[in-house]
Structure formats: C-alpha cells, structure tokens
Write an enzyme that holds these catalytic residues in place. Structure first.
Site, PDB file in Angstrom:
ATOM      1  N   ASP A  55       0.829  -1.205   0.000  1.00 13.72           N
ATOM      2  CA  ASP A  55       0.000   0.000   0.000  1.00 13.72           C
ATOM      3  C   ASP A  55       0.870   1.265   0.000  1.00 13.72           C
ATOM      4  O   ASP A  55       1.898   1.320   0.665  1.00 13.72           O
ATOM      5  CB  ASP A  55      -0.861  -0.049   1.281  1.00 13.72           C
ATOM      6  CG  ASP A  55      -1.837   1.092   1.387  1.00 13.72           C
ATOM      7  OD1 ASP A  55      -2.779   1.136   0.592  1.00 13.72           O
ATOM      8  OD2 ASP A  55      -1.646   1.955   2.273  1.00 13.72           O
ATOM      9  N   GLU A  99       1.295  -0.416  -4.917  1.00 15.89           N
ATOM     10  CA  GLU A  99       0.238   0.565  -5.153  1.00 15.89           C
ATOM     11  C   GLU A  99       0.939   1.904  -5.342  1.00 15.89           C
ATOM     12  O   GLU A  99       1.308   2.559  -4.378  1.00 15.89           O
ATOM     13  CB  GLU A  99      -0.742   0.653  -3.977  1.00 15.89           C
ATOM     14  CG  GLU A  99      -1.952   1.476  -4.351  1.00 15.89           C
ATOM     15  CD  GLU A  99      -2.504   2.369  -3.240  1.00 15.89           C
ATOM     16  OE1 GLU A  99      -3.625   2.867  -3.401  1.00 15.89           O
ATOM     17  OE2 GLU A  99      -1.828   2.591  -2.231  1.00 15.89           O
TER      18      GLU A  99
END
Ligand code: BGC
Length: 555
Positions: A208, A251
């Site tokens: 993330d 990401e």
C-alpha cells in the site's frame, strides 16, 4: 537474479485474474453483522467458480478501523471482528486447495497512532531509535508544498503531538503516522512482519502507498531514490528467503513512467497497478472517443519480462482522477457525478454499475477492455454482478457495502438484524439487492455473472492477453478502439465501440490477409481477413476475433 532453479519464479501473476475482497463485506458466519474469515472460506467455492486465480484480501489486522484497517494497530494480530490467526491459516490452506493464490494487504508506509510502536515513540527520549520509528519535526514547514492526499479531511501532512511537543508526518489521515524508513530498525521490523505472513503461505503482498516511504527536502517526497533502493532490498530479501515465490504488488498511483519505475530492472515489484489507464477507460466511454486511451498506452513504457501491470476498473477507494489534467477531472466530475455527494477528494465514489448507468452492455464493454489489455485484471467484489453503491454513506463506505448473495434478508450476507450490519445493504430501486444478487443471476443465463465467467474463461484460454504484445489499430472512427494481441502464434483482434452508435468501420489488417477469423464470444466464423477488414458493430458492442492461419479454430 540467480539462475538456480529454486529461484526461478513461476510468473503465475502474469496469467492471473485477481478478485479483490474485503473480509468484512463478504460473508458473516457468526451473525454479528460483520463479514469474517470463516464466512470468506465458506464462499471460496463461489470465488473459484468465477474462474479467477488469486484473491487480494484487504487488511484484516487488528485496527481501530478509522481507515477501514489501513490503520494497523498490530501487524501480528487479526482483527477479532474477522477471526483469528488460525482462521487465516485455514483460509490460505483452503484457497490453495482450490488453486487460488492469496495476495494480502501490507501497509508499511504508516501505522495507526494506536500501534505500540507509536505509543512507545511518544514516550521515548528524543533522538532514540524508538522515537525515530516515525518522522518528527519542530515545525510544520518542513517538506513544504508536498501535496495532501486526503484533501477532503486533512489540512496538513503534519499534526502536532502535545505530549511530544513536536509535529509528526502523515501522508494520509492524521491518525496514521508515517513510519520513518531512514531508521534501519524500521526496515528490520517490516522484514519480520513480511516473514511472518509469507511463512504462513501467502503468495503475495499488495504494498500500500509505496511511493511515500521516504522524505527529502525540496522534493515532492514521492518516488524518491531511497524508496526504490529499499524495494530492491526487500525484493532480494523475499526472493532469497521464499525462493522467488512471493509476489510484490505495488500501489503507486503515478503517471506511466514513474509507475514503471516500481518494476526497477525486474528487481523491485513484480506488479504495479496501471492507475493512469483506469480513468481514461471511463473517459473514453463518456466522450465516445479513444484518443486518451491510445495516448496513455503509447506513453506506457516497456516493462521487464518478469513484471506485469495490474489493471482494474474499480476498487475499494474512490475512482481516482489524480492522473488526469484538472480540466479532464472537472469534465469527469460533471459527467459522472449524478449527485454532488458522488465527488470525493480527487475522485468519484461510485461503483462500475452506477457509472455505466446500470447498462450490461456498457459494463461488458468496460470489462472487455479490462480483460484484453496488457496486464493482469483485478475484479472488485460485487462488480461481477453489477452491484450498486450508496453515496450517502461516510467516506468510501458507499462502495464497501455487503456482498449481495440472495434476495433474502440482508442480501443473504448475514442473519444479524439489519441494524446490526457494519453497513446497510444497497436498497435503492435501481440496484436493489432483491434483484441484483448472485442467486438470481446464477439462474439467469444472460446475467452479468454468467457473462463474467465466460469472459474469464476466454481470458484464460489465450495467453496473448497476459503476455502478448499489443498492436494498436487506429481506424478513422474515433469511437472505435481496436487492437491486436499477439503471443507466439496466437492472434486476437479486439474491437470496442466506445459509443452508443452502431458503426461501420475498416481496419488495416494487411499482415493477416487471407487468415481465418472467428468471433470468440459467440463462436461464429467471420469472413476471412482482407487487407482492409470491414466490420459493422453495434453501439457499445465488442468483438474478440481469433485470427488463425489455418482452420485451427476450435479453442
Ligand atoms: C488505500 C486506501 C487507504 C490509504 C491509506 C490507500 O492507498 O487504498 O484505502 O485509505 O492507502 O492507507
């Protein structure tokens, strides 16, 4: 990388189809109103029946859930609402038994302010390694000008801590302090976390918010060299320790050139989302014009052989418009935000079905592009049945509502009283769970669900989609997006009508003159390829045409 057979990665992610699920949203096994791991396990047969090959499981760690689990309070504990470590072990086992890989979420840029590391930091002496697990400053002018990501809620990337009497740095919510990757103890602690979960058998991690790990004065604090250096170390670490079998999915919401940087020389992340492509697919359909889609694909650099883009239409966040110009963003808001509440931060908090006006044809069109463009497709749970959304819920909750299994109470998601559910089920007339649900669609051969299964099956039958090159054809008609996908002797022509107008067109296909053509979805033979191939296509229609030299058309 070494050429030892043990370290030869299987490249499974290049041919994968990923299904994104949130544990709390999928199935509630103990009727407390929250989905849980046991519930997810009970639905693995359904996931397998879709034909997908991997599951991306959103964060299930212990967390105060102020950012839906992206605020981790303990990397080694499972949120008790979802189950426990034994449940995760069983999930991995059961998924593997069905041939499904598990990619789990790994948020390393920040933690919750409830994490013991942060609680320890605020008590630790200034200058100590414990304090320096996070990024502190006496003033809030450091790294001035760095953009704020959650514009709707945050005013600064710094928040004052009264006990410490310093500011701490956070790129997201103020309750999510950023870890300080300059501190080697942080890197070590993160390796330990990765070790723990990889040893349990998970197959990959979604990293993330990865562009924001390091800070440096006078920069945007994004995509910095030390971040890439860290990723190379991490990759080497997991490759060596887990024999090249762990996949890292970045990401990194960046323009193609920066984004491709996260592949390194094939020695950073295996995969990265193609963020810039996603909004342009929506723009193409809205403007009935392929220009922006073609342009972004042309701007997408070649990537190392062992890497792969992850493509997607929607996910658990708002449909981000960070990667388009301000004018385009405004245009998209005007076009797609059917009520002002649909706009959020730099994006739109609606699901695919709403964005496509509930039209199966338009959903098919979007998914056809998703499944036939370069990259590994990621499907957001519920989009396979055209689930709706609810913009009146808080933050991004409107696209995170319970999965709709049946017309029964709570859409078959839970037996709790409806008020007990973590979020209400979708009940607006257009997307009501009594009509939009798995059970109803299982029984209707023309349903979205059956179409998705067929599309997934096709995707899996042709390696050219995951591995092949893409040759863009640019017919005169701007509403037509057409390309050839080619891998070894497999050739598939894809034609998409981005508009609602039936169109007659001519494709330059001289190199395949005389070849046979067969439309894959319907199975019909089309006329042989001519130098200039004439077709007519219905509004929002698509063709997937297999092109073969001989009459070898039985796939
Ligand atoms: C996740 C978001 C989350 C944010 C902060 C993201 O990129 O996708 O859902 O709020 O990271 O952790």
């Amino acid at each position: 990388m070494t050429s030892s057979p043990a370290l030869q990665p299987s490249l499974w992610y290049k041919d994968a189809i990923i299904y994104q699920v949130h544990i709390k949203s999928f199935c509630d096994s103990n009727d407390d109103g929250y989905g849980d791991i046991k519930g997810l396990i009970s639905k693995l047969d359904y996931i397998q029946s879709l034909g997908v090959t991997a599951i991306w499981v959103m964060p299930f760690f212990d967390s105060p859930l102020q950012d839906d689990g992206y605020d981790i309070a303990d990397y080694y504990k499972v949120n008790p609402n979802y189950g426990d470590i034994e449940d995760v072990r069983e999930l991995v086992r059961e998924a593997h038994a069905r041939g499904l890989k598990i990619i789990m979420e790994m948020v390393i840029n920040h933690t919750s302010d409830q994490h013991p590391w942060f609680q320890r930091a605020i008590k630790a002496p200034a200058g100590s390694s414990e304090r320096n697990f996070y990024v502190w400053s006496d003033d809030n002018k450091k790294y001035d000008g760095v953009r704020i990501i959650f514009l709707d809620t945050e005013e600064s990337n710094w928040t004052w801590h009264p006990e410490v009497e310093q500011y701490y740095w956070h790129r997201f919510f103020h309750h999510q302090p950023d870890l300080n990757f300059e501190n080697p103890a942080v890197e070590k602690a993160i390796y330990e976390v990765i070790d723990y979960w990889a040893s349990m058998g998970v197959d990959g991690f979604r990293l993330d918010a990865i562009p924001y790990l390091f800070e440096e004065e006078g920069t945007t604090c994004e995509n910095l060299a030390p971040t890439h250096a860290f990723l190379k170390r991490l990759r080497k670490y997991v490759d060596e320790k887990f024999h090249g079998e762990i996949c890292l999915l970045a990401e990194a919401n960046m323009m193609p050139a920066d984004s491709a940087g996260y592949f390194g020389d094939g020695d950073e992340c295996h995969m990265n989302y193609h963020f810039p492509l996603m909004p342009r697919l929506y723009m193409g359909v809205a403007k009935e014009d392929r220009t922006e889609i073609v342009e972004v694909l042309k701007r997408t650099p070649e990537i190392p052989e062992n890497c792969q883009w992850a493509t997607f239409l929607r996910n658990h966040d708002e449909l981000t418009l960070e990667m388009v110009t301000p004018e385009e963003r405004q245009w998209m808001w005007n076009h797609y935000c059917y009520v002002p509440e649909a706009k959020q931060n730099m994006g739109i908090r609606l699901r695919l079905a709403r964005l496509m006006d509930g039209s199966y044809r338009k959903m098919h069109l979007m998914n056809t592009m998703l499944f036939t463009m370069p990259g590994t497709p990621v499907i957001y749970y519920g989009d396979e049945i055209g689930m709706g959304d609810n913009v009146y819920l808080n933050d991004r909750d409107g696209v995170r509502t319970p999965m709709q299994w049946s017309p029964e109470n709570n859409a078959g998601f839970s037996h709790a009283t409806p008020q007990q559910l973590y979020l209400p089920v979708i009940s607006d007339p257009e997307f009501h769970y009594e009509t939009v649900n798995v059970q109803v669609q299982e029984n209707r051969s023309r349903s979205m669900l059956h179409w998705m299964r067929r599309m997934i099956e096709i995707r899996k039958s042709y390696q050219c989609f995951g591995r092949g090159e893409m040759i863009m054809l640019e017919p005169e008609e701007k509403n037509i997006l057409a390309y050839v996908r080619r891998y070894e002797d497999e050739v598939v022509l894809v034609v998409c009508n981005l508009s609602g107008r039936a169109t007659s067109l001519c494709l330059p296909l001289e190199s395949y003159e005389g070849y046979k053509a067969r439309e894959i979805l319907g199975g019909e033979n089309f006329h042989d390829i001519e130098e200039s191939y004439r077709l007519t296509i219905t509004g929002w229609g698509t063709y997937l045409i297999e092109i073969t030299k001989r009459a070898n058309l039985n796939k």
